[in-house]
Write an enzyme that holds these catalytic residues in place. Structure first.
Site, PDB file in Angstrom:
ATOM      1  N   MET A  57     -11.485  10.160   1.354  1.00 15.46           N
ATOM      2  CA  MET A  57     -11.874   9.688   3.585  1.00 15.46           C
ATOM      3  C   MET A  57     -11.211   8.232   3.152  1.00 15.46           C
ATOM      4  SD  MET A  57     -14.758   9.471   5.039  1.00 15.46           S
ATOM      5  CE  MET A  57     -16.620   8.814   3.529  1.00 15.46           C
ATOM      6  N   HIS A  58     -10.440   7.773   3.617  1.00 20.94           N
ATOM      7  CA  HIS A  58      -9.869   6.593   4.101  1.00 20.94           C
ATOM      8  C   HIS A  58      -8.773   5.971   5.304  1.00 20.94           C
ATOM      9  CE1 HIS A  58      -5.732   8.587   2.730  1.00 20.94           C
ATOM     10  NE2 HIS A  58      -5.392   7.462   3.719  1.00 20.94           N
ATOM     11  N   ARG A  59      -8.624   7.072   6.116  1.00 23.75           N
ATOM     12  CA  ARG A  59      -8.037   6.362   7.183  1.00 23.75           C
ATOM     13  C   ARG A  59      -8.886   5.847   7.911  1.00 23.75           C
ATOM     14  NH1 ARG A  59      -3.331   8.223   7.300  1.00 23.75           N
ATOM     15  NH2 ARG A  59      -3.201   9.987   6.394  1.00 23.75           N
ATOM     16  N   ASP A  63      -9.030  13.487   4.987  1.00 20.95           N
ATOM     17  CA  ASP A  63      -8.806  12.583   6.522  1.00 20.95           C
ATOM     18  C   ASP A  63      -6.980  12.937   6.178  1.00 20.95           C
ATOM     19  OD1 ASP A  63      -8.746   9.964   5.104  1.00 20.95           O
ATOM     20  OD2 ASP A  63     -10.203   9.725   6.549  1.00 20.95           O
TER      21      ASP A  63
END
Ligand code: UD1
Length: 367
Positions: free
Chosen positions: A206-208, A285
């Site tokens: 998860m990094h967006r 993501d």
């Protein structure tokens, strides 16, 4: 005649895309190539580990741009790359993916009248708020060779008015790398090291910015993950952007209380591939992971509202869950109840994309 090719990479997802192209170029006596690292990603576990594990040659040049705002980062890459191209005459610049380095270097090359080849052209999320969508659309617009990984990318380009003779449907270079390293990754000891059992954990990435730079969205996602980790352990190799946000937004204590939620440092390619391949499911993501799980036939829940890789939904194992808590919990439960997608392999995701790309470039240049 020798063909001089510059191959650009800057951020983590670029490295597995240039690796198979380097591998093919290495064996061509009529091609000389240089690897340019922009330095967009610079931590050892975000960059060097991929060069070492994937056998990518040491970069001929590192522009060392580091982390900055979009404008400063893009400008610094452009200045460094222009200097490189002026000093090192190239016949073609190959860029991959959709990161800031991709757009910055294609813009420089095209203004110096050097043909640009874009690998992974034509993907569209149709979400103009994503920096990657801006990078994709603009890079395609100024590229001379549009190498696509799936049929929907060809359709997008045709709809945008590109001429068919610029579009080459070659397949997916990321899958070339996966296929090459799969057997090797089977020997990884990462499950033992992390105390995990095959098919008894889920993996999260998860990094967006839309998920982690917004307090509201990150909070919703953590709420959902709190429920899921009660049913199955979740392992989360944390991205540096998210690590910062967790601290900034004060989520550390909540995460500490989630006893089945384990945060670890970013992993190298081989261990991460093994981790995905043995997971019950993956929550992500990322763009590339939607594709990798499709090939591995591992269920994937994508915490976004749209994807530029729709083939992973229509053919693969991917399901869009957005940031909707109930949807995330429901889809995770479906998988735990063995009600999951199995999926098929998309066309030309066969490990030969890089060979097709190099053959096309040689033919076009009459070599
Ligand atoms: C970039 C790409 C994104 C890709 C992602 C994969 C753009 C616009 N975004 O996003 O498409 O999915 O890489 O990881 O190009 N940082 C470190 N060490 C590093 C690199 C970054 O600590 O080696 C930290 C810095 O604090 C930086 C932040 O992470 O400010 C974000 O890095 P950046 O490259 O700006 O964007 P990503 O979120 O990594």
């Amino acid at each position: 005649m020798t063909l001089n090719i510059a191959l650009v990479a800057g951020a983590r997802p670029n490295f597995m895309k240039i690796a198979p192209i380097c591998e093919v170029l290495k064996n061509k006596s009529d091609i000389e190539y240089k690897v340019v690292h922009t330095g967009q990603h610079y931590d050892e576990n975000m960059s060097k580990v991929f060069f070492d594990q994937l056998g990518i040659p040491k970069p001929d040049v590192n522009l060392n741009v580091g982390s900055e705002s979009h404008a400063v980062q893009t400008a610094k890459i452009m200045m460094g790359f222009e200097k490189f191209l002026v000093e090192n005459k190239q016949d073609i610049v190959v860029v991959v993916g959709d990161v800031n380095s991709t757009l910055a270097c294609s813009l420089v090359a095209t203004k110096l009248h050097i043909p640009v080849a874009h690998v992974e052209a034509g993907l569209r999320s149709f979400n103009w708020n994503m920096p990657e969508e801006v990078n994709r659309v603009l890079t395609d617009r100024i590229s001379d060779y549009l190498f696509t990984s799936c049929e929907d990318a060809n359709e997008n380009l045709i709809k945008e008015g590109f001429s068919q003779d610029k579009i080459y449907f070659v397949g997916n270079v990321m899958i070339d790398t996966l296929m090459k390293f799969k057997a090797f990754s089977d020997k990884s000891d990462v499950l033992d090291v992390l105390g995990l059992k095959t098919k008894d954990y889920a993996v999260l990435t998860m990094h967006r910015p839309s998920n982690v730079d917004s307090f509201e969205n990150l909070s919703k996602l953590i709420d959902a993950l709190k429920v899921v980790q009660d049913k199955i352990p979740i392992i989360y190799p944390v991205h540096p952007r998210t690590k910062k946000r967790i601290l900034d937004f004060g989520f550390s204590e909540t995460l500490d209380e989630m006893k089945n939620f384990k945060i670890v440092e970013p992993l190298g390619y081989v261990d991460f591939l093994h981790l995905m391949d043995n997971a019950r499911f993956v929550v992500t993501d990322s763009g590339g992971i939607q594709e990798e799980t499709t090939i591995l036939k591992i269920p994937c829940l994508t915490i976004r509202n749209e994807t530029e890789r729709p083939v992973t939904i229509t053919k693969g194992t991917n399901v869009m869950v957005g940031t909707d808590k109930q949807k995330i919990i429901q889809e995770a439960s479906n998988i735990l109840n063995n009600n999951q997608k199995t999926g098929k392999t998309p066309v030309k995701w066969d490990g030969k994309a890089a060979s097709r790309i190099v053959e096309i470039l040689l033919k076009e240049k009459n070599i």
